[in-house]
Each structure stands twice: as structure tokens, then as C-alpha cells.
Design an enzyme around this catalytic site. Structure first.
Site, PDB file in Angstrom:
ATOM      1  N   LYS A  99      51.443  38.120  29.757  1.00 54.44           N
ATOM      2  CA  LYS A  99      50.929  39.052  30.765  1.00 54.44           C
ATOM      3  C   LYS A  99      50.990  38.376  32.111  1.00 54.44           C
ATOM      4  CE  LYS A  99      49.012  42.790  32.242  1.00 54.44           C
ATOM      5  NZ  LYS A  99      50.185  42.921  33.157  1.00 54.44           N
ATOM      6  N   ASN A 152      48.625  43.720  49.285  1.00 50.61           N
ATOM      7  CA  ASN A 152      47.673  44.315  48.347  1.00 50.61           C
ATOM      8  C   ASN A 152      46.372  43.514  48.256  1.00 50.61           C
ATOM      9  OD1 ASN A 152      46.772  43.988  45.212  1.00 50.61           O
ATOM     10  ND2 ASN A 152      47.136  46.121  45.761  1.00 50.61           N
ATOM     11  N   SER A 200      44.157  44.735  34.836  1.00 50.71           N
ATOM     12  CA  SER A 200      45.374  45.101  34.096  1.00 50.71           C
ATOM     13  C   SER A 200      45.064  45.170  32.595  1.00 50.71           C
ATOM     14  CB  SER A 200      46.478  44.069  34.326  1.00 50.71           C
ATOM     15  OG  SER A 200      47.137  44.278  35.549  1.00 50.71           O
ATOM     16  N   GLY A 258      52.576  43.978  39.003  1.00 56.32           N
ATOM     17  CA  GLY A 258      53.059  43.641  40.344  1.00 56.32           C
ATOM     18  C   GLY A 258      52.649  42.245  40.782  1.00 56.32           C
ATOM     19  N   ASP A 259      53.243  41.833  41.867  1.00 56.16           N
ATOM     20  CA  ASP A 259      52.889  40.599  42.594  1.00 56.16           C
ATOM     21  C   ASP A 259      53.532  40.797  43.971  1.00 56.16           C
ATOM     22  OD1 ASP A 259      51.696  37.695  41.972  1.00 56.16           O
ATOM     23  OD2 ASP A 259      53.450  37.381  43.237  1.00 56.16           O
ATOM     24  N   LYS A 306      44.450  31.375  33.833  1.00 56.11           N
ATOM     25  CA  LYS A 306      43.716  32.470  34.483  1.00 56.11           C
ATOM     26  C   LYS A 306      43.394  33.553  33.455  1.00 56.11           C
ATOM     27  CE  LYS A 306      45.747  34.136  38.164  1.00 56.11           C
ATOM     28  NZ  LYS A 306      46.545  34.968  39.101  1.00 56.11           N
ATOM     29  N   GLN A 339      49.024  31.405  35.305  1.00 53.86           N
ATOM     30  CA  GLN A 339      48.607  32.684  34.721  1.00 53.86           C
ATOM     31  C   GLN A 339      48.016  32.481  33.333  1.00 53.86           C
ATOM     32  OE1 GLN A 339      49.810  35.662  36.710  1.00 53.86           O
ATOM     33  NE2 GLN A 339      48.050  36.562  35.698  1.00 53.86           N
ATOM     34  N   LYS A 377      55.235  35.276  33.765  1.00 51.94           N
ATOM     35  CA  LYS A 377      55.503  35.691  35.151  1.00 51.94           C
ATOM     36  C   LYS A 377      56.995  35.930  35.287  1.00 51.94           C
ATOM     37  CE  LYS A 377      53.186  36.218  39.008  1.00 51.94           C
ATOM     38  NZ  LYS A 377      51.750  36.468  39.217  1.00 51.94           N
ATOM     39  N   THR A 411      42.289  42.882  42.641  1.00 53.57           N
ATOM     40  CA  THR A 411      42.441  41.453  42.962  1.00 53.57           C
ATOM     41  C   THR A 411      41.614  41.099  44.196  1.00 53.57           C
ATOM     42  OG1 THR A 411      44.672  41.597  42.083  1.00 53.57           O
ATOM     43  CG2 THR A 411      44.091  39.593  43.276  1.00 53.57           C
TER      44      THR A 411
END
Ligand code: NDP
Ligand code: 2IT
Length: 449
Positions: free
Chosen positions: A93, A244, A381, A168-169, A117, A114, A129, A213
Site C-alpha cells: 500500500k 494536497n 486510504s 496518490g502522491d 508508517k 511507507q 510506492k 494527510t
């Protein structure tokens, strides 16, 4: 190098050798290994079982050609990436980044971060990622769509709601996720809503995911301030970036009674002492897709733009770096400290250099590292995946309330771990150790994987 326990140095040297030139990945690994010296004292079995070596090696790395045709009929070639880092706790993820600076080292650092996290969120998600060196800026909607379709035409075979779930990123927002989902659906002939998150609300997205976020980062900062009996009320805040994460960080600061006086994009920064006009910022960035400098003319008075110096020279109580990696250096940290900053929360991934982090910590500035502070996006998410799996859709209030609880739990578990390891208030140690131990325990249970 001496900050890493000597037992771990061979592991770090191996990472340097096997991933030559990938400086951001080296930096991310070094920072985690610096925290693990204390862990191997308590868990010597992690060394015997090569757990750290295994966690530093991605499970799978995919690199592919992305050909597409621009509006002039010219063929363009980009490179696509997906690094499936660790699936011990759930399907891979993590977001997709479309930015010209993207390379395998950047995707690997992001995937590594990630993993920890996602473990910190307490949700059933592994780490991954991806992205591309494609630059969506100044591209037409048609070009972005054709790029996304070509990108997904290769990537879809590696995805699935139980396998790998992108989102997204940088450079990937609702528009891109929509095109990616549409192509996945065509290629697979399945309405598999849980294969991507950050979707539009009308086709399976979660309320509060867009905001999550930025909101989550401000919740985390609020929790840190509370440990000192303080709050965001009346605080002057600087948020870098204006995408964002930054926009919704500004929104939540306002709700907490603070005032954001500056933000930025890659061309410079704006200062508005009366407080950034959030409606105008959203209009410029989310609707018109313009530059931050346009804020000044549209605002009329009270604001100025600068492309010299750094946004971190603007005096503030709280700093929220929310643009990109290594955007806040030691000299920026010194300027912030000189101007009396009390808390820093990383909205972006690895925005503060290691030297800057050390300065904040040695000066007693509350410092919330990215893995913990910006985990609200990926946590929401996971809430989107949960809603998709049960074909349900929650209200904004319910979803945000869950986000707030998750951020408090992340804060508390980092703080408790730091305390247990004799480093109270060290959220870097708390986040790295808590995330690492969760992944390591799951991998231990599963044998040599
Ligand atoms: P966006 O694309 O929406 O916004 C990125 C912002 O950062 C823009 O203002 C952009 O300016 C600026 N920026 C990007 N790259 C650079 C650069 N090399 N130098 C200077 N400024 C730059 O991305 P997000 O807001 O989604 O992401 C921002 C950060 O937050 C990233 O580090 C991302 O990994 C992290 N993050 C994002 C999450 C999410 O849910 N979206 C979740 C957790 C972390 P310009 O437009 O001029 O390029
Ligand atoms: O860095 C991140 O946590 C993200 N870009 C969000 C990932 C996600 O899957 O929501």
C-alpha cells in the site's frame, strides 16, 4: 556512520553496496538503523534471523516503459516504477508519484518509509510506492489521461485489492486516480473498487481521504503540543508546499485557531501576515492549477511573493514542511530555532535533512517525523478499502473522527515507545522502533520470507 550501532554497520554497508547511488534510500535506511541499536539489545533474535537485512530488501521491484502520444502527435517515453517493499502486514500500500525527479532510489526510500508508517497506523496494510518521471504540469487533460492509461496498461497485472493498492502522491490527485481506475477496470473487466484509493466520492472514494494527510499532520502536532500543555490556538504557522497536504494542513490549522502566514511551491513562497486566504489558495491550486505567485495579484493587498531565500526564514511558532524530501536544511532549522519555533511536524516524506532533525531535537523543539505525522493519509486510504470491502460509505464526520483516533493512537504509541527506550519525547525513535517491531514480529511468525 558512527551513529549506527556497530553490529548494524555491516547491514548498512551492504545496503550502500547493493543500491549504489540511491542517496535518498541510503538516507532513509540510515535513519531507521540509527534507532535500531536499542532494539537489537532487547531482541537479539532479529540479528540471528537476518530480519533487518530482509526488511531493507524490497520484495519486488518493477520498472517499465511508458510510451504515449502527446497533443502534437509526438511519441513520448517515460519510465514507470512500482517497488513492492513489504507485505508482512497486508497488501502493498502506498502512493504513486508523478514528478520529473522520480527515480528508483526515490521510490525505494518512499516504499521503505511507507512500510513502517503503515505498520504504525495499526491497519492491515503492507508497504509499497510507485510512480514515474512524467511531469503532469502544463500537460493537457488528454495527455494526462493517455499517460495514465499507458502506465496502467503495464502496472495492472501487478495490482489487486489483496495484492497491491496504490493511491496518490506528488503529481497524482483525483484526476489521475480516476484515469488509472478507469483503465484498470477496462483491462480486468472487474469493478474492483479496493484496488486504488483516493478515488472520487461518486465511484467508491472515501469522505475525508482528500483532507486526511494535512488534517492528520495537524492532529499529530496538536497531540505533541498537548504534552507541553500548549495548543495551536493563536500560533503562527508556516506550511511549505501548496498541494494536497499543504492545503488541508492550512484548513485544519485554521480550525484549531492558528494562523498560517506563509506557504510555497517550487518557484518561491508567499507571505500573508493576515493569514493565508484558504479559499483563494484552493481556487489557484485546485481549480486553476496556477503558480503560488498568482496569489499576490489576486489577493490585492497584504501579501508578497519571493523567489529568494527560504520560506523557513519567516518567523513562526510551528513549521509544517509539506512539499518534498530534503526541503528543510540545517541552516533553515537554525533560522526557525532562532525565531522561536516550538513544534515541527513533517507533512511531506523526509522533508527535513538529518542535520536539521538533530538540531530540532537538541534544541528541545517538538519534532514529529513523517512516518508518524503524515500517516493519516494512508490510514484513511485503509478506511477507504474497508468501506469498499463492505460496500459501505461513511459520513465525513464518522470518517474524520476515526482519523482523529488513529492519529492519537499513533502519537501515543510513539511516545510510549520512546519512553520505554529511555528517550522520552523522541518521536523519531518512537516511530522507527514501533513500526519496525510490528513488521519484524509478523515476518518472524511467517518463517523465512
Ligand atoms: P502535490 O503534488 O499535491 O503538491 C506538492 C507540492 O510540493 C506543490 O506545491 C509542489 O510545488 C511542491 N513541490 C513538489 N516537489 C517539489 C520540489 N522538488 N521542490 C519544491 N517544491 C516541490 O503533492 P502532495 O501534497 O500530495 O505531497 C506533498 C508531500 O507529502 C510529498 O512528500 C508526499 O510524499 C507527502 N505525502 C503525501 C500524502 C498524500 O496523501 N498525498 C500522504 C503522505 C505524505 P510545484 O507545484 O511547484 O511542483
Ligand atoms: O506517502 C503516503 O503515505 C501517501 N502518499 C499516501 C499513500 C496511500 O496509499 O494513501
Amino acid at each position: 556512520m558512527p551513529r549506527i550501532d556497530e553490529k548494524l554497520i555491516p547491514i548498512y554497508e551492504d545496503v550502500l553496496r547493493r543500491n549504489a547511488g540511491e542517496t535518498e534510500f541510503h538516507q532513509a535506511v540510515e535513519e531507521v538503523l540509527e534507532s535500531l541499536g536499542a532494539v537489537i539489545g532487547k531482541h537479539p533474535e532479529y540479528l540471528d534471523n537476518a530480519l533487518i537485512e530482509r526488511i531493507c530488501e524490497p520484495e519486488r521491484q518493477i520498472i517499465f516503459r511508458v510510451p504515449w502520444v502527446d497533443d502534437n502527435g509526438q511519441i513520448q517515453i517515460n519510465r514507470g516504477f512500482r517497488v513492492q517493499f513489504n507485505s508482512a502486514l497486508g497488501p502493498y500500500k502506498g502512493g504513486l508519484r508523478f514528478h520529473p525527479s522520480v527515480n528508483v532510489g526515490i521510490i525505494k526510500f518512499l516504499g521503505f518509509e511507507q512500510t513502517f508508517k503503515n505498520a504504525l497506523t495499526g491497519m492491515p496494510i503492507g508497504g509499497g510506492k510507485g510512480g514515474s518521471d512524467f511531469n503532469p504540469r502544463d500537460r493537457s487533460d488528454g495527455e494526462v489521461m493517455r499517460f495514465c492509461q499507458s502506465f496502467m496498461t503495464e502496472l495492472y497485472r501487478h495490482l489487486g485489492e489483496y495484492t497491491d493498492v496504490p493511491a496518490g502522491d506528488i503529481g497524482v490527485g483525483a484526476r489521475e486516480v480516476g484515469y488509472l481506475f478507469g483503465q484498470y477496470k477496462r483491462l480486468t473487466n472487474r469493478y474492483e473498487a479496493g484496488v486504488l484509493t483516493g478515488k472520487g466520492l461518486i465511484y467508491g472514494g472515501s469522505r475525508a481521504r482528500t483532507e486526511a494527510t494535512g488534517y492528520g499532520t495537524i492532529y499529530f502536532i496538536d497531540q505533541m503540543l498537548k504534552t507541553k500543555g500548549a495548543s495551536l490556538d493563536g500560533k503562527r504557522v508556516v506550511v511549505s508546499g501548496s498541494g494536497n497536504v499543504a492545503i488541508y494542513a492550512v484548513e485544519k490549522v485554521n480550525e484549531f485557531g492558528g494562523k498560517v502566514v506563509a506557504c510555497s511551491d517550487s518557484s518561491g513562497f508567499i507571505v500573508d501576515d493576515g493569514g493565508i486566504d484558504l479559499g483563494l489558495l484552493k481556487e489557484i491550486k485546485l481549480v486553476r492549477r496556477q503558480r503560488i505567485s498568482d496569489y499576490v495579484g489576486l489577493k490585492g493587498s497584504g501579501a508578497y511573493f519571493s523567489n529568494k531565500g527560504s520560506v523557513w526564514e519567516i518567523p513562526c511558532d510551528v513549521a509544517v514542511p509539506s512539499a518534498t524530501q530534503n526541503e528543510l536544511h540545517a541552516n533553515d532549522a537554525s533560522a526557525l530555532i532562532r525565531n522561536g519555533v516550538v513544534a515541527v511536524g513533517e507533512g511531506a516524506n523526509m522533508p527535513c535533512t538529518p542535520e536539521a532533525v538533530r538540531l530540532f531535537q537538541s534544541e528541545g523543539v517538538l519534532f514529529g517525523p513523517a512516518k508518524a505525522a503524515n500517516a493519516g493519509g494512508v490510514a484513511t486510504s485503509a478506511l477507504e478499502m474497508q468501506q469498499n470491502a463492505s460496500r459501505d460509505s461513511w459520513t465525513f464526520e464518522e470518517t474524520e473522527a476515526r482519523l482523529a483516533v488513529i492519529m492519537r493512537r499513533i502519537h501515543d504509541s510513539c511516545a510510549e515507545t520512546a519512553e520505554a527506550y529511555g528517550a522520552p519525547g523522541n518521536y523519531v525513535l518512537g516511530a522507527n522502533v514501533t513500526g519496525f517491531v510490528r513488521v519484524a514480529e509478523a515476518m518472524q511468525a511467517m518463517g523465512v520470507i
